[in-house]
Write a protein that holds these residues in place. Structure first.
Motif, PDB file in Angstrom:
ATOM      1  N   PRO A 143      46.785 -39.262 -11.705  1.00 19.60           N
ATOM      2  CA  PRO A 143      46.640 -38.746 -10.784  1.00 19.60           C
ATOM      3  C   PRO A 143      47.058 -37.963 -10.251  1.00 19.60           C
ATOM      4  O   PRO A 143      48.086 -36.827  -9.959  1.00 19.60           O
ATOM      5  CB  PRO A 143      46.300 -39.542  -9.403  1.00 19.60           C
ATOM      6  CG  PRO A 143      46.918 -41.038  -9.742  1.00 19.60           C
ATOM      7  CD  PRO A 143      46.351 -40.940 -11.274  1.00 19.60           C
ATOM      8  N   LEU A 144      48.942 -38.074 -10.801  1.00 18.92           N
ATOM      9  CA  LEU A 144      49.996 -37.398 -11.108  1.00 18.92           C
ATOM     10  C   LEU A 144      49.954 -36.035 -11.359  1.00 18.92           C
ATOM     11  O   LEU A 144      50.620 -35.420 -11.650  1.00 18.92           O
ATOM     12  CB  LEU A 144      51.560 -37.507 -10.727  1.00 18.92           C
ATOM     13  CG  LEU A 144      52.191 -39.132  -9.874  1.00 18.92           C
ATOM     14  CD1 LEU A 144      52.900 -39.573  -9.855  1.00 18.92           C
ATOM     15  CD2 LEU A 144      52.178 -38.404  -8.354  1.00 18.92           C
ATOM     16  N   LYS A 145      49.339 -36.049 -12.667  1.00 18.36           N
ATOM     17  CA  LYS A 145      49.232 -35.091 -13.959  1.00 18.36           C
ATOM     18  C   LYS A 145      48.018 -34.355 -13.937  1.00 18.36           C
ATOM     19  O   LYS A 145      48.354 -33.546 -14.078  1.00 18.36           O
ATOM     20  CB  LYS A 145      49.333 -35.630 -15.015  1.00 18.36           C
ATOM     21  CG  LYS A 145      50.940 -35.939 -14.492  1.00 18.36           C
ATOM     22  CD  LYS A 145      50.701 -36.953 -17.183  1.00 18.36           C
ATOM     23  CE  LYS A 145      51.936 -37.555 -16.926  1.00 18.36           C
ATOM     24  NZ  LYS A 145      52.611 -38.516 -17.878  1.00 18.36           N
ATOM     25  N   ASN A 146      47.134 -35.375 -12.956  1.00 20.10           N
ATOM     26  CA  ASN A 146      45.432 -34.495 -13.546  1.00 20.10           C
ATOM     27  C   ASN A 146      44.914 -34.488 -12.074  1.00 20.10           C
ATOM     28  O   ASN A 146      44.391 -35.352 -11.904  1.00 20.10           O
ATOM     29  CB  ASN A 146      44.889 -35.388 -14.692  1.00 20.10           C
ATOM     30  CG  ASN A 146      45.274 -35.926 -16.081  1.00 20.10           C
ATOM     31  OD1 ASN A 146      45.611 -34.580 -16.462  1.00 20.10           O
ATOM     32  ND2 ASN A 146      46.323 -36.281 -16.117  1.00 20.10           N
ATOM     33  N   HIS A 147      44.506 -33.470 -11.843  1.00 26.03           N
ATOM     34  CA  HIS A 147      44.105 -32.951 -10.392  1.00 26.03           C
ATOM     35  C   HIS A 147      43.857 -34.476  -9.830  1.00 26.03           C
ATOM     36  O   HIS A 147      43.164 -34.332  -9.173  1.00 26.03           O
ATOM     37  CB  HIS A 147      42.665 -33.338 -11.372  1.00 26.03           C
ATOM     38  CG  HIS A 147      41.338 -32.618 -11.964  1.00 26.03           C
ATOM     39  ND1 HIS A 147      41.274 -31.311 -12.106  1.00 26.03           N
ATOM     40  CD2 HIS A 147      41.615 -33.236 -13.166  1.00 26.03           C
ATOM     41  CE1 HIS A 147      40.847 -31.263 -13.396  1.00 26.03           C
ATOM     42  NE2 HIS A 147      41.171 -32.527 -14.384  1.00 26.03           N
ATOM     43  N   THR A 148      45.187 -34.056  -8.950  1.00 26.18           N
ATOM     44  CA  THR A 148      45.883 -34.205  -7.903  1.00 26.18           C
ATOM     45  C   THR A 148      45.168 -33.870  -6.714  1.00 26.18           C
ATOM     46  O   THR A 148      44.800 -35.064  -6.207  1.00 26.18           O
ATOM     47  CB  THR A 148      47.420 -33.650  -7.724  1.00 26.18           C
ATOM     48  OG1 THR A 148      48.016 -34.284  -8.928  1.00 26.18           O
ATOM     49  CG2 THR A 148      48.214 -34.517  -6.364  1.00 26.18           C
ATOM     50  N   GLU A 149      45.514 -32.809  -6.247  1.00 24.35           N
ATOM     51  CA  GLU A 149      43.989 -33.159  -4.909  1.00 24.35           C
ATOM     52  C   GLU A 149      42.543 -33.589  -4.878  1.00 24.35           C
ATOM     53  O   GLU A 149      42.301 -33.534  -3.651  1.00 24.35           O
ATOM     54  CB  GLU A 149      44.424 -31.371  -4.103  1.00 24.35           C
ATOM     55  CG  GLU A 149      45.751 -30.808  -4.332  1.00 24.35           C
ATOM     56  CD  GLU A 149      46.261 -31.173  -3.527  1.00 24.35           C
ATOM     57  OE1 GLU A 149      46.132 -31.996  -2.024  1.00 24.35           O
ATOM     58  OE2 GLU A 149      47.275 -31.421  -3.369  1.00 24.35           O
ATOM     59  N   GLU A 150      42.622 -32.871  -5.711  1.00 23.78           N
ATOM     60  CA  GLU A 150      40.697 -34.230  -6.093  1.00 23.78           C
ATOM     61  C   GLU A 150      41.265 -35.227  -5.789  1.00 23.78           C
ATOM     62  O   GLU A 150      40.240 -36.277  -5.216  1.00 23.78           O
ATOM     63  CB  GLU A 150      40.146 -33.939  -7.508  1.00 23.78           C
ATOM     64  CG  GLU A 150      38.781 -34.671  -7.728  1.00 23.78           C
ATOM     65  CD  GLU A 150      37.410 -33.845  -8.727  1.00 23.78           C
ATOM     66  OE1 GLU A 150      38.161 -34.754  -9.874  1.00 23.78           O
ATOM     67  OE2 GLU A 150      37.965 -32.433  -9.311  1.00 23.78           O
ATOM     68  N   CYS A 151      42.653 -36.271  -7.265  1.00 20.18           N
ATOM     69  CA  CYS A 151      42.329 -37.439  -6.708  1.00 20.18           C
ATOM     70  C   CYS A 151      42.688 -37.662  -5.011  1.00 20.18           C
ATOM     71  O   CYS A 151      41.947 -38.945  -4.447  1.00 20.18           O
ATOM     72  CB  CYS A 151      43.427 -38.134  -6.948  1.00 20.18           C
ATOM     73  SG  CYS A 151      43.237 -37.894  -9.286  1.00 20.18           S
ATOM     74  N   ILE A 152      43.416 -37.045  -4.714  1.00 21.03           N
ATOM     75  CA  ILE A 152      43.517 -36.957  -3.406  1.00 21.03           C
ATOM     76  C   ILE A 152      42.369 -37.479  -2.623  1.00 21.03           C
ATOM     77  O   ILE A 152      42.198 -38.000  -1.475  1.00 21.03           O
ATOM     78  CB  ILE A 152      44.987 -36.219  -2.666  1.00 21.03           C
ATOM     79  CG1 ILE A 152      45.819 -37.177  -3.354  1.00 21.03           C
ATOM     80  CG2 ILE A 152      44.591 -36.626  -0.947  1.00 21.03           C
ATOM     81  CD1 ILE A 152      47.038 -35.615  -3.323  1.00 21.03           C
ATOM     82  N   GLN A 153      41.818 -36.866  -2.460  1.00 22.50           N
ATOM     83  CA  GLN A 153      40.551 -36.639  -1.464  1.00 22.50           C
ATOM     84  C   GLN A 153      39.951 -37.636  -1.556  1.00 22.50           C
ATOM     85  O   GLN A 153      38.805 -38.232  -0.497  1.00 22.50           O
ATOM     86  CB  GLN A 153      40.124 -34.851  -1.662  1.00 22.50           C
ATOM     87  CG  GLN A 153      38.345 -34.521  -0.687  1.00 22.50           C
ATOM     88  CD  GLN A 153      39.037 -34.478   0.360  1.00 22.50           C
ATOM     89  OE1 GLN A 153      40.163 -33.920   0.797  1.00 22.50           O
ATOM     90  NE2 GLN A 153      38.374 -35.537   1.555  1.00 22.50           N
ATOM     91  N   ARG A 154      39.458 -37.946  -3.294  1.00 20.37           N
ATOM     92  CA  ARG A 154      38.687 -39.085  -3.713  1.00 20.37           C
ATOM     93  C   ARG A 154      39.269 -40.356  -2.682  1.00 20.37           C
ATOM     94  O   ARG A 154      38.992 -40.812  -2.091  1.00 20.37           O
ATOM     95  CB  ARG A 154      38.304 -39.353  -5.229  1.00 20.37           C
ATOM     96  CG  ARG A 154      37.998 -38.014  -5.790  1.00 20.37           C
ATOM     97  CD  ARG A 154      37.472 -38.392  -7.128  1.00 20.37           C
ATOM     98  NE  ARG A 154      37.042 -40.064  -7.326  1.00 20.37           N
ATOM     99  CZ  ARG A 154      37.391 -40.849  -8.154  1.00 20.37           C
ATOM    100  NH1 ARG A 154      38.174 -40.213  -9.076  1.00 20.37           N
ATOM    101  NH2 ARG A 154      37.324 -41.912  -8.550  1.00 20.37           N
ATOM    102  N   ALA A 155      40.325 -40.653  -2.995  1.00 21.48           N
ATOM    103  CA  ALA A 155      40.970 -41.878  -2.044  1.00 21.48           C
ATOM    104  C   ALA A 155      40.869 -41.397  -0.064  1.00 21.48           C
ATOM    105  O   ALA A 155      40.641 -42.364   0.033  1.00 21.48           O
ATOM    106  CB  ALA A 155      42.760 -41.726  -2.420  1.00 21.48           C
ATOM    107  N   LEU A 156      40.963 -40.502  -0.145  1.00 19.13           N
ATOM    108  CA  LEU A 156      40.883 -40.425   1.476  1.00 19.13           C
ATOM    109  C   LEU A 156      39.721 -40.183   1.585  1.00 19.13           C
ATOM    110  O   LEU A 156      38.914 -41.398   2.415  1.00 19.13           O
ATOM    111  CB  LEU A 156      41.261 -38.944   1.853  1.00 19.13           C
ATOM    112  CG  LEU A 156      42.961 -38.124   1.958  1.00 19.13           C
ATOM    113  CD1 LEU A 156      42.438 -36.911   2.166  1.00 19.13           C
ATOM    114  CD2 LEU A 156      43.317 -38.921   2.804  1.00 19.13           C
ATOM    115  N   ASP A 157      38.059 -40.380   0.614  1.00 17.61           N
ATOM    116  CA  ASP A 157      36.768 -40.414   1.542  1.00 17.61           C
ATOM    117  C   ASP A 157      36.240 -41.579   0.919  1.00 17.61           C
ATOM    118  O   ASP A 157      35.599 -42.166   1.351  1.00 17.61           O
ATOM    119  CB  ASP A 157      36.075 -39.374   0.799  1.00 17.61           C
ATOM    120  CG  ASP A 157      36.506 -37.675   1.208  1.00 17.61           C
ATOM    121  OD1 ASP A 157      37.015 -37.694   1.916  1.00 17.61           O
ATOM    122  OD2 ASP A 157      35.862 -37.229   0.014  1.00 17.61           O
TER     123      ASP A 157
END
Length: 164
Positions: A143-157
């Motif tokens: 997640p720090l290198k690939n699609h960070t914002e998408e990973c953060i949103q998935r984690a939040l959801d």
């Protein structure tokens, strides 16, 4: 989920920061306490030696001694555990945690961060949580290198869904 647990805890081990990012994101999203675990002797996160050392620790089923825990996981109703994937399974510090803490009767959720494949990480973790209710699992690819914002949103959801 049928009932909303009142006390929530996110426990994680992170060597390079990927798992830490996801753990902090989840904890903030659901107002959970957070517990970073650490071995008494940490490896360097630089160079090829980390892969050799980490993989060999997994293959030899080594369980490092952990620094004392600042929170008691048994005081919580919902516990989310996060790990990096080493040699297609969870990291040795998480192995120590799962051996030392009896999570029986707890609602659990599991997540991982990896640079290749998740392997049998969740299958192996669930084997050490036979008397726990594992609600869900999720994994993240670097997640720090690939699609960070998408990973953060998935984690939040995902965390918010668990907490409902």
């Amino acid at each position: 989920m049928s009932s909303s647990p009142t006390k929530k805890l996110v426990i994680y081990y992170s060597l390079e920061g990927n798992t830490k990012l996801m753990a902090e994101t989840m904890a903030k999203a659901i107002d959970a306490d957070i517990l970073a675990i650490a071995p008494q002797k940490e490896i360097s996160s630089k160079g090829f030696s980390k892969y050799f050392w980490g993989g060999s620790q997994v293959m030899m089923k080594r369980k490092p001694t952990l620094m004392p825990l600042s929170l008691n996981p048994l005081d919580y109703d919902l516990i989310i555990i996060g790990t990096p994937v080493w040699a297609w399974t969870y990291s040795p510090p998480i192995a120590t945690l799962l051996e030392e803490v009896d999570f029986s009767g707890k609602q659990m959720a599991l997540f991982s961060c990896h640079g290749g494949q998740n392997g049998k990480t969740f299958l192996h973790m669930k084997a050490h949580l036979p008397d726990s209710q594992v609600l869900d699992t999720i994994d993240f690819f670097e997640p720090l290198k690939n699609h960070t914002e998408e990973c953060i949103q998935r984690a939040l959801d995902w965390a918010r869904h668990l907490s409902q």
